[in-house]
Design a protein around this motif. Structure first.
Motif, PDB file in Angstrom:
ATOM      1  N   ASP A  43     -17.928  72.587 -40.300  1.00  0.00           N
ATOM      2  CA  ASP A  43     -18.451  71.292 -39.890  1.00  0.00           C
ATOM      3  C   ASP A  43     -17.478  70.119 -39.701  1.00  0.00           C
ATOM      4  N   HIS A  98     -16.990  67.320 -41.096  1.00  0.00           N
ATOM      5  CA  HIS A  98     -16.248  66.646 -42.162  1.00  0.00           C
ATOM      6  C   HIS A  98     -14.803  67.136 -42.206  1.00  0.00           C
ATOM      7  N   HIS A 146     -21.883  72.842 -37.127  1.00  0.00           N
ATOM      8  CA  HIS A 146     -23.348  72.974 -37.230  1.00  0.00           C
ATOM      9  C   HIS A 146     -24.083  71.946 -36.377  1.00  0.00           C
ATOM     10  N   ARG A 157     -35.261  65.591 -42.486  1.00  0.00           N
ATOM     11  CA  ARG A 157     -34.621  64.570 -43.304  1.00  0.00           C
ATOM     12  C   ARG A 157     -34.890  63.224 -42.624  1.00  0.00           C
ATOM     13  N   ARG A 184     -28.827  60.238 -46.748  1.00  0.00           N
ATOM     14  CA  ARG A 184     -27.742  59.309 -46.448  1.00  0.00           C
ATOM     15  C   ARG A 184     -28.157  57.849 -46.661  1.00  0.00           C
TER      16      ARG A 184
END
Ligand code: G6P
Length: 477
Positions: A164, A166, A188, A290, A328
């Motif tokens: 991913d 990050h 992803h 989410r 988040r």
């Protein structure tokens, strides 16, 4: 070159397979992370001797725990070993709080997430200024911490699977430190067109793409994202052959047994009874997300309102259940968005609810069994993301629903490619077309609905996490 460690298989991701939560007496409780991906990776990792999962400590508690562990090997702490069952090691990096926050909140979740999902409000965003540059420097350090830890832990010729956005810089950094390793990176999220991606400062676009090109295999969920990455790589590097043969597609699916294990619990049964009291025998349009800007709950609610406004026959005869897991919450844009969808949900309730009928069940909470109950009860599965790498929830719902559901999906999600014509595919910005698709899905005759649901269910389980992971290992080796 660093001296070789002993791990033959390594996974690197920001969020690891453990969750540390405070419990009442001030202690920490360590549990295995949820989700099909974590269990699939765990299954695959535990087959390999000396496997290591390298992840970041996400908060102060995790950092404190990671600092107690010998060389960050948090899996050697007794409370962690118990949660993990000793199947593989976890190296949790206690990166300092400021560097972590800058890398995670500002660069990964604000800049990169927004670029890759096209979430910017362009007249005022993005802004790349001096402050942003400091945050970017943190992202570079964060990636270096991973590259160093991986370089130290990997045995000669080991396989490293990076996950991913990050960690986009890690493959190149690791390749420079350890040319002997086999490295993959899997993204992803979606990818975007070169012209959107290159809004980033030129040196940053280059660093990110070149960072990924350090891998032997660059994986995406769908051909569309893979093609867009190849286009971006050509544009950014100026080389036609920049991507050589490394880009590959591995469409992650869901594991039906894992889903059944989660869904067939007493707690979910009791949530389902509560839901059924509200829904009765009406059809249910269900969605589970989410609280995430890219999920497009806002236009989803507008579409449901438009359905009730333009087709008054549905009033009293349908229920829409929305379950959102908070996400988040450190980011103001997320808090504002959540408040906005809550307001819209209230407006819909005010406009249509009667003493006998609840048009909208709207729930923002941490109680996953509520989400699973909606998935079991859904007659129509509704996912209208602005963009989404795959969207596993729609695949999971196809497996869990007890009612051969019809499916309405955005054409901007990876799952649209997996499900094909059996789903009703919509432009996520076109609220009127989305309302119409909901109507079509609700009125799809049973003899058409059942075979479509069966085919979509088969597609959903084609590459469950363990096989998805193995397919990438095969591609690397
Ligand atoms: C997306 C990303 C994952 C991430 C997840 C949850 O699915 O691709 O890498 O773990 O969102 O986001 P969070 O910020 O809570 O880890």
């Amino acid at each position: 070159m660093s001296s070789a460690g002993s791990a033959h298989l390594l996974v690197a991701s920001n969020r690891g397979p453990l969750t540390v939560v405070p419990v009442e007496d001030g202690d920490d409780k360590v549990t295995r992370g949820g989700g099909g991906l974590v269990s699939g990776m765990q299954a695959a990792l535990s087959e390999s001797p000396d496997a290591v999962w390298v992840c970041a400590a996400l908060n102060d508690r995790e950092r404190a725990l990671a600092r107690q562990a010998p060389e960050g090997r948090i899996s050697e702490l007794p409370q962690v070993a118990e949660a993990l069952g000793g199947e593989f090691d976890v190296n949790m990096l206690a990166i300092d709080a400021q560097t972590f926050r800058n890398a995670y909140n500002s660069i990964a979740n604000s800049t990169l997430w927004f670029v890759l999902h096209r979430l910017y409000d362009l007249p005022t965003q993005p802004v790349f200024d001096a402050r942003w540059r400091r945050e970017w420097a943190s992202y570079v350090r964060f990636n270096e911490a991973f590259a160093n830890a991986l370089a130290d832990a990997a045995a000669q010729g080991a396989t490293v699977m990076v996950q991913d956005y990050h960690l986009f810089l890690v493959p190149r950094m690791l390749r420079d430190r350890r040319p002997d390793l086999k490295i993959s990176i899997f993204t992803h999220t979606p990818w975007v067109s070169a012209d959107y991606f290159t809004m980033l400062p030129d040196d940053v676009s280059y660093a990110l793409v070149d960072g990924m090109l350090g891998a032997d295999v660059i994986g995406f969920h769908t051909q569309r994202w893979a093609d867009l990455f190849a286009e971006t790589a050509r544009e950014v590097t100026g080389k036609d052959d920049s991507v050589a043969s490394g880009v590959a597609v591995f469409p992650l699916g869901t594991d039906p047994e894992e889903m059944a294990r989660l869904g067939d619990r007493r707690i979910v049964d009791s949530e389902l009874r509560v839901l059924n009291e509200i829904v009765g025998d009406r059809p249910l349009i269900g969605r589970v997300d989410r609280t995430e800007l890219s999920k497009n709950v806002y236009r989803g609610l507008l579409a449901y309102r438009e359905l009730l406004r333009t087709r008054p026959d549905w009033r009293g005869r349908v229920v829409h259940a929305v379950y959102n897991n908070p996400s988040r919450e450190d980011l103001p844009a997320y808090r504002e968005y959540t408040a906005r969808i809550e307001r819209l949900a209230e407006e819909i309730d005010d406009e249509f609810a009667t003493d006998e009928w609840t048009p909208l069940v709207f729930d923002i909470g941490d109680d996953y069994p509520t989400g699973l109950a909606i998935m079991r009860r859904a007659d129509v599965v509704f996912v209208n993301s602005v963009r989404d790498g795959m969207n596993l929830v729609v695949l999971e719902t196809l497996v869990l629903s007890e009612r051969s559901p019809a499916v309405v999906v955005s054409r901007e999600i990876g799952a649209a490619e997996v499900l094909g014509d059996d789903a009703f595919v919509v432009n996520p910005f076109d609220v009127t077309a989305t309302a119409e698709a909901l109507h079509q899905a609700l009125t799809l005759p049973q003899d058409e609905r059942a075979p479509r649901a069966r085919r979509m269910r088969d597609a959903a389980v084609r590459l469950p996490p363990t096989q998805w992971f193995r397919a990438q290992l095969d591609a690397l080796r």
